[in-house]
Design an enzyme around this catalytic site. Structure first.
Site: not given
Ligand code: PAF
Length: 300
Positions: A49, A51, A54, A78, A164-166, A203
């Site tokens: 997804a 943007h 990324h 996760q 990313g720092e978000k 996303s």
């Molecule tokens: O930040 C993310 O999009 C995810 O946590 C990552 C680092 C790709 C691991 O799945």
């Protein structure tokens, strides 16, 4: 005067072709070959997804590495909330187009079975960085992040990996995991990319209704206002200000706003407690059912 005859100009460009890889064996094969040629490798892990946030990581990786690998994998381990996993946006075709246009060399897009042929039972000792904020609110989340990122690190063995720092706390957790596992990889933290109205790109933003999308930028607006407060007020007062100001906006509901040391992720009670010299205010706010996160840096 004799007319000048212009010779036709033929421009030849070699357009690099992105390869889409779905197996770990193939991924290892291509990156090993590139490394054997002496080329440096950059990895950008994503859940798709894609943007502009990324794309900024990819741009940085392209500037700093010879070969860029981007993984697109919605990592089930996760997600502590099954609904969040089900509703997570999946846009693989558009992602492939964006990755190819961004000049990525390899897009790694595996299936869940490819990554987890058997359940991953590893438990990482992530320590205090993973115990607060997201770690406290989303049990198991950071262990799942450590599982997938450690797998990607071992498949690709990149020189550098970009995040990313978000997801500020996530970077601290990944650094800890890399230290535990002995990965010699530069973890590069890249700035948050924002919509023109200030909303941090995510996303999950596509799940906002037009009404929710209109109020979501208020999170950033309040965080910016808190910079002024931080000049004269205590940490507790600034935390209260941000929480109250966001909660006062109909449709927004603060899950937590905590000011922490930028390296240890431990909450500070006084500005001088930030041993790193930098304090970061981390906010998680529900906008309807969508969980948005953002942060702001204070340099006391
Ligand atoms: O930040 C993310 O999009 C995810 O946590 C990552 C680092 C790709 C691991 O799945």
């Amino acid at each position: 005067m004799r007319a000048m005859r212009l010779r036709p100009l033929y421009v030849t460009t070699s357009i690099p072709i992105m390869e889409v890889i779905s197996t770990v064996a193939e991924l290892r094969k291509v990156v090993d070959a590139k490394r054997a040629e002496g080329l440096s490798i950059g990895l950008v892990p994503t859940m798709g997804a894609l943007h502009a946030g990324h794309l900024s990581l990819i741009e940085r990786a392209r500037a700093e590495c010879d070969v860029v690998v981007v993984s697109v994998f919605v990592n089930p381990t996760q997600f502590n909330n099954p609904d969040d996993l089900l509703t997570y946006p999946r846009t693989v075709e558009a992602d492939c187009q964006a990755l190819s246009a961004a000049g990525v060399d390899y897009a790694f897009i595996p299936s869940v079975e490819e990554i987890y042929p058997e359940p991953d039972t590893r438990r990482f000792d992530l320590g205090p960085v993973a115990e607060v904020m997201e770690g406290a609110m989303r049990p198991g989340h950071f262990n799942g992040v450590a599982q997938i990122v450690s797998k990607l690190f071992s498949f690709v063995s990149p020189d550098r990996a970009y995040f990313g720092e978000k997801d500020y706390q996530q970077i601290a957790v990944i650094r800890r995991m890399a230290e535990l596992e002995g990965f010699d990889i530069d973890i590069i933290a890249c700035p948050i990319i924002r919509e023109p109205d200030g909303l941090a790109m995510s996303s999950r933003n596509v799940r906002l209704t037009p009404e929710q999308r209109a109020i979501a930028p208020s999170i950033r607006r309040v965080l910016v206002q808190s910079l002024e407060q931080a000049r004269s007020r205590t940490v507790a007062e600034v935390e209260q200000f941000v929480t109250d100001a966001i909660n006062a906006i109909p449709g927004l509901d603060v899950e937590y706003f905590t000011i922490v040391d930028s390296l240890t992720m431990q909450p500070v009670s006084d500005w001088s407690d930030a041993a790193s010299g930098i304090a970061v205010g981390c906010a998680t706010v529900y906008c309807g059912p969508v969980r948005l996160i953002d942060n702001i840096t204070y340099r006391p």
